[in-house]
Design an enzyme around this catalytic site. Structure first.
Site, PDB file in Angstrom:
ATOM      1  N   HIS A 243      -0.924   4.240   0.144  1.00 25.37           N
ATOM      2  CA  HIS A 243      -1.800   4.027   1.281  1.00 25.37           C
ATOM      3  C   HIS A 243      -0.778   3.195   2.294  1.00 25.37           C
ATOM      4  O   HIS A 243      -0.224   2.281   1.861  1.00 25.37           O
ATOM      5  CB  HIS A 243      -3.067   3.075   0.948  1.00 25.37           C
ATOM      6  CG  HIS A 243      -3.986   3.378   2.288  1.00 25.37           C
ATOM      7  ND1 HIS A 243      -4.117   2.570   3.397  1.00 25.37           N
ATOM      8  CD2 HIS A 243      -5.132   4.206   2.403  1.00 25.37           C
ATOM      9  CE1 HIS A 243      -5.079   2.745   4.245  1.00 25.37           C
ATOM     10  NE2 HIS A 243      -5.875   3.810   3.508  1.00 25.37           N
ATOM     11  N   PRO A 244      -1.012   3.677   3.602  1.00 23.14           N
ATOM     12  CA  PRO A 244       0.095   3.153   4.333  1.00 23.14           C
ATOM     13  C   PRO A 244      -0.195   1.817   5.431  1.00 23.14           C
ATOM     14  O   PRO A 244       0.193   1.559   6.173  1.00 23.14           O
ATOM     15  CB  PRO A 244       0.363   4.415   5.447  1.00 23.14           C
ATOM     16  CG  PRO A 244      -0.945   4.975   5.384  1.00 23.14           C
ATOM     17  CD  PRO A 244      -1.579   4.881   3.979  1.00 23.14           C
ATOM     18  N   CYS A 245      -1.436   1.242   4.911  1.00 20.75           N
ATOM     19  CA  CYS A 245      -2.017  -0.116   5.742  1.00 20.75           C
ATOM     20  C   CYS A 245      -1.122  -0.891   5.972  1.00 20.75           C
ATOM     21  O   CYS A 245      -1.203  -1.634   6.958  1.00 20.75           O
ATOM     22  CB  CYS A 245      -3.539  -0.149   5.059  1.00 20.75           C
ATOM     23  SG  CYS A 245      -3.222  -0.816   3.473  1.00 20.75           S
ATOM     24  N   ARG A 246      -0.271  -1.297   4.931  1.00 21.80           N
ATOM     25  CA  ARG A 246       0.674  -2.438   5.047  1.00 21.80           C
ATOM     26  C   ARG A 246       1.989  -2.027   5.136  1.00 21.80           C
ATOM     27  O   ARG A 246       3.102  -3.153   5.200  1.00 21.80           O
ATOM     28  CB  ARG A 246       0.665  -3.031   3.637  1.00 21.80           C
ATOM     29  CG  ARG A 246      -0.711  -3.921   3.243  1.00 21.80           C
ATOM     30  CD  ARG A 246      -0.908  -5.212   4.199  1.00 21.80           C
ATOM     31  NE  ARG A 246       0.379  -6.110   4.127  1.00 21.80           N
ATOM     32  CZ  ARG A 246       0.614  -6.970   3.318  1.00 21.80           C
ATOM     33  NH1 ARG A 246      -0.571  -7.289   2.430  1.00 21.80           N
ATOM     34  NH2 ARG A 246       1.535  -7.631   3.579  1.00 21.80           N
TER      35      ARG A 246
END
Length: 353
Positions: A243-246
């Site tokens: 997941h690219p959230c960070r």
């Protein structure tokens, strides 16, 4: 729930407004045009990577050109499953790891989170060093080196039944080699790259999606890494996705620290009293050394001309304006960072660096 999340994530990316303003240096995010530039650089420098198109026009996104919808590399080896020898096993405390550029009073947010390993991880390093193998310029893995003290003398042990070393039952480290296809896509919502992984037990036998989690660091499973449909393929092919959230915040931290390390090196070079001292300083690469080997390669039209005195003067004049990591080198650093999530997968096999 996973299907709903995957569907919402896909539509969120496709409906989010497209940014055309570069904020690479200030946010760690990139635009679709910068993603294409970084992808072109990755493909040019490391030919195991290639651009690919969606399986049908309906699956394409409008903000990326046809034929350059995502990047892919195939057949990346994964020789072992993650176990207690890797960070992420349950029952161990997390630990914030800081580098030399962070002060003693630095925020926890300025450090790296070593998940699961905690203090116990240091005690395991000596054992893990035995598994370290070299990678040549072509990306081929070298053979493991045997400890000389552990090599039995064949003359002394000839015909000695007790000298035969038998591996205890259940202790075998031999595991079936898996391979992975890695896909780098662009997340329009987060404005960062996103990695998808598809595993195989053999060239003709896909790895069941839930077994892919055996190759993910424990604390990332079902949190940072989830099983989702790959949006560019028809038929709902399930893959593991980071997941690219960070991603943007981590990349921004890497960029800042690389620039700081480069500035320190330049200051030392200015104070160098001899060519030998300057060469020694140049050999001590810091974080900016991640891409030093590729610094001379660029896909821009302003690529270096013939070497000579004039070019040397230009480089001297512009030196202070240079940055440690350019936007076209973004994906090289991204892959180095993302390898911490899947340390069993030989990402360097795809890059040869």
């Amino acid at each position: 729930m996973n299907i709903l999340h995957s569907t919402l994530s896909t539509w969120r990316d496709r409906l989010a407004p497209v940014s055309r303003t570069s904020t690479f240096r200030t946010t760690g995010q990139i635009t679709p045009e910068e993603f294409v530039l970084a992808g072109d650089y990755l493909v040019y420098k490391f030919p195991t990577w290639a651009w690919a198109d969606a399986s049908s026009p309906a699956k394409r996104v409008s903000y990326l050109p046809p034929g350059k919808q995502f990047l892919v590399t195939r057949g990346v080896p994964c020789h072992r499953r993650l176990n207690e020898n890797f960070a992420g096993d349950a029952g161990h405390e997390d630990e914030i790891v800081r580098d030399m550029l962070s002060g003693a009073d630095a925020d926890d947010g300025d450090g790296w989170l070593r998940t699961g390993g905690g203090r116990d991880l240091a005690e395991k390093q000596a054992e893990r060093i035995k598994d370290v193998r070299t990678v040549d310029e072509s990306g081929n893995m070298g053979e493991r080196e045997d400890d000389e003290e552990d090599i039995p003398d064949m003359e002394d042990d000839d015909d000695d039944e007790e000298a035969i070393i038998r591996e205890p039952a259940g202790k075998s480290t031999t595991q079936p080699i898996r391979t992975y296809n890695l896909y780098i896509t662009y997340s329009n919502f987060y404005r960062t790259p996103r990695l998808y992984l598809s595993g195989y037990l053999s060239p003709s036998e896909p790895l069941p999606p839930h077994l892919m989690m055996e190759d993910i660091v424990g604390d990332y499973k079902d949190k940072t890494v989830t099983l989702e449909d790959f949006p560019w393929f028809d038929g709902g092919l399930k893959m593991a996705s980071v997941h690219p959230c960070r991603h943007a915040s981590v990349m921004k931290t890497l960029l800042d620290r690389a620039d700081a390390a480069l500035k320190i090196r330049r200051d030392k070079l200015k104070q160098a009293h001899s060519a030998a001292e300057a060469n020694r300083i140049n050999s001590e690469r810091g974080l900016e050394g991640l891409v030093d080997e590729t610094r001379g390669l660029s896909l821009n039209e302003q690529q270096g001309h013939a070497a000579g005195g004039d070019e040397w003067e230009v480089l001297q004049h512009d030196e202070e304006d240079q940055v440690a990591i350019r936007v076209d080198q973004y994906l090289v650093v991204f892959l180095k960072f993302i390898a911490s999530v899947t340390p069993g997968i030989e990402h360097d096999f795809t890059m040869g660096v």
